[in-house]
Design an enzyme around this catalytic site. Structure first.
Site, PDB file in Angstrom:
ATOM      1  N   LYS A  63     -13.799 -24.530 -51.499  1.00 14.33           N
ATOM      2  CA  LYS A  63     -14.447 -25.396 -50.501  1.00 14.33           C
ATOM      3  C   LYS A  63     -15.504 -26.262 -51.182  1.00 14.33           C
ATOM      4  CE  LYS A  63     -13.560 -22.041 -46.863  1.00 14.33           C
ATOM      5  NZ  LYS A  63     -14.056 -20.868 -46.143  1.00 14.33           N
ATOM      6  N   GLN A 111     -19.588 -17.296 -45.268  1.00 11.40           N
ATOM      7  CA  GLN A 111     -18.234 -16.820 -45.576  1.00 11.40           C
ATOM      8  C   GLN A 111     -18.018 -15.418 -44.993  1.00 11.40           C
ATOM      9  OE1 GLN A 111     -15.724 -18.679 -47.074  1.00 11.40           O
ATOM     10  NE2 GLN A 111     -14.449 -16.955 -46.443  1.00 11.40           N
ATOM     11  N   ASP A 137     -17.744 -24.255 -38.794  1.00 16.21           N
ATOM     12  CA  ASP A 137     -16.631 -23.321 -38.623  1.00 16.21           C
ATOM     13  C   ASP A 137     -16.280 -23.207 -37.135  1.00 16.21           C
ATOM     14  OD1 ASP A 137     -15.375 -22.246 -40.742  1.00 16.21           O
ATOM     15  OD2 ASP A 137     -16.699 -20.514 -40.999  1.00 16.21           O
TER      16      ASP A 137
END
Ligand code: NAP
Length: 426
Positions: free
Chosen positions: A54, A98, A121
């Protein structure tokens, strides 16, 4: 008949090129570089690879990125403090914690610490609520809502391959918060008739066989067999399963592609889209910042924004009151003999008294909280100016009471507007 293979890598690349161009325009026009902060807790090798990939994508698109690595045994509060730091950091438009987090942490509490406007997200309940309550995909796009990356990627794949969704039967196998549920919500926003299946679903095969669009988000290698698939259906495989023969999806790809109309491979299908959609979300978050619509409140819909404003009756009362006040001021200055009043001061008082109401009406019509506040503040400033100029007007003793009453009324309106500004800023 063999299915059309949906190439996630190609579409993903197209998205990245588009985002790169858009980000360059954002930089040129607003001086803003999209920024993404990663929080990586512990030493999970898969998570390390995900974050590295990412961060690489950020670099390729010219985004700013920063990775905060924290040890496995770090306290949940320290992670939340780090999130809070990034919430305040102007270089950061998106924050990605994460997952999974170590067992001693409550993932929901950490997610909720991320400011919704930076939740790229789209896991924060605020963002889940926003896209779930949207009436259509158009509304979602128009409001530039943040969407969960993998389901968002699937919607783009369907679009790019011209697969009709509206009115079609979609079956999503899997009901997790990350996978099945958001996918179902987005398919619904595109007017599919959606069924969510899970481990307790009876006759799963026949439920799946009914689907024009079948999505597998299960986590079980090759679970969806050829006879689960309606001939000609679009099959989207989200599963990522490591087996002795390599990475495979939830769909028995080789057999399924003989019956499906379209199918995504694993790897190179749905999974290939996720990072590109994350980049798109980060760009969107930066764009909303540039447009000044980037706070938790500013992404409310217009009805909710209006509810944050003063009560309806107060709004109209004040509109009427300022209009009446403006008329009284005009009537008053008209009556002041021309040789006594200073013409410039008269003009100022008439202009500012008229502007109070005009700006307040515009504030009530504003669609964003920011515009509302700006107009309400101007209105308050005009009330202050009116008071100032009224005090300077020279008039015969017979008119002094009326002038003082007008000064008092300007002060009163100024106070009400001040209270409205304060209440709406909270
Ligand atoms: P999850 O939280 O374990 O959820 C799995 C879902 O599958 C559950 O709802 C479960 O039903 C259902 N399920 C399990 N066995 C089933 C069965 N025999 N019949 C019908 N339904 C069954 O997993 P997840 O996070 O959603 O992930 C699923 C897969 O997608 C994984 O392979 C994951 O790696 C992959 N994934 C990929 C991406 C990406 O490509 N970027 C993103 C997210 C997930 P119950 O609720 O009844 O237990």
């Amino acid at each position: 008949m063999s299915a059309t293979i949906i190439d996630g890598k190609v579409v993903s690349q197209e998205i990245r090129e588009e985002v790169k161009k858009l980000a360059a325009v954002l930089k040129e026009e607003h001086g803003i570089t999209p920024g993404l902060a990663f929080i990586l807790v512990g030493n999970n090798p898969a998570s390390e690879v995900y974050v590295r990939n990412k961060a690489k994508a950020c670099e390729a698109l010219g985004f700013y990125s920063i990775t905060e690595k924290m040890p496995e045994d770090v306290s949940q509060q320290s992670v939340i403090d780090k999130v809070a730091e990034f919430n305040e950091d102007g270089r950061v438009h998106g924050i990605l914690v994460q997952m999974p987090l170590p067992k001693h942490m409550n993932e929901y509490e950490v997610i909720e610490a991320v400011h919704p406007s930076k939740d790229v997200d789209a896991l924060h309940p605020f963002n889940i609520g926003m896209y779930s309550q949207a009436k259509s995909w158009d509304e979602i796009m128009k409001k530039r809502l943040l969407l969960p990356c993998t389901p968002y990627g699937m919607m783009i794949l369907l679009e790019k391959y011209g697969i009709e969704v509206s009115g079609k039967k979609a079956v999503v196998v899997g009901r997790s918060n990350l996978g099945g549920k958001p996918t179902a919500a987005l398919l619904l926003s595109k007017n599919a008739t959606v069924t969510i299946a899970h481990s307790r679903t009876e006759n799963l095969r026949s439920v799946c066989r009914d689907a024009d669009i079948l999505v597998a988000v299960i986590g079980k290698a090759n679970f969806i067999k050829k006879d689960f698939i309606k001939p000609g259906a679009a099959v989207l495989d989200v599963g990522i399963n490591r087996t002795d023969s390599g990475l495979v999806g939830d769909v028995d790809f080789e057999a399924a592609k003989e019956v499906a109309g379209w199918i995504t491979p694993v790897p190179g299908g749905v999974g290939a889209m996720t990072i590109s959609m994350l980049m798109k979300n980060t760009y969107m978050a930066a764009l909303r910042k540039a447009e000044g619509t980037n706070s938790k409140h500013e992404i409310l819909n217009s009805k909710q924004i209006r509810n944050l404003k003063p009560h309806k009756e107060t709004r109209f009362d004040l509109e009427e009151r300022t209009e009446r006040f403006s008329k009284r001021v005009i009537h008053f200055v008209d009556a002041v003999p021309k040789d006594i009043a200073d013409n410039e001061i008269v003009k100022q008082v008439v202009r500012s008294a008229g502007s109070i109401g005009a700006n307040y009406i515009e504030a009530n019509e504003a669609l964003s909280r920011k515009d509302f506040l700006m107009r309400a503040k101007i209105s308050r400033k005009e009330a202050k100016e009116t008071r100032y100029w009224l005090r300077l007007i020279k008039c015969p003793p017979s008119q002094e009471d009326e002038r003082d009453a007008l000064v008092e009324e300007a002060t009163e309106i100024m106070k009400i507007l001040g209270a409205i500004v304060t209440k709406s800023s909270q």
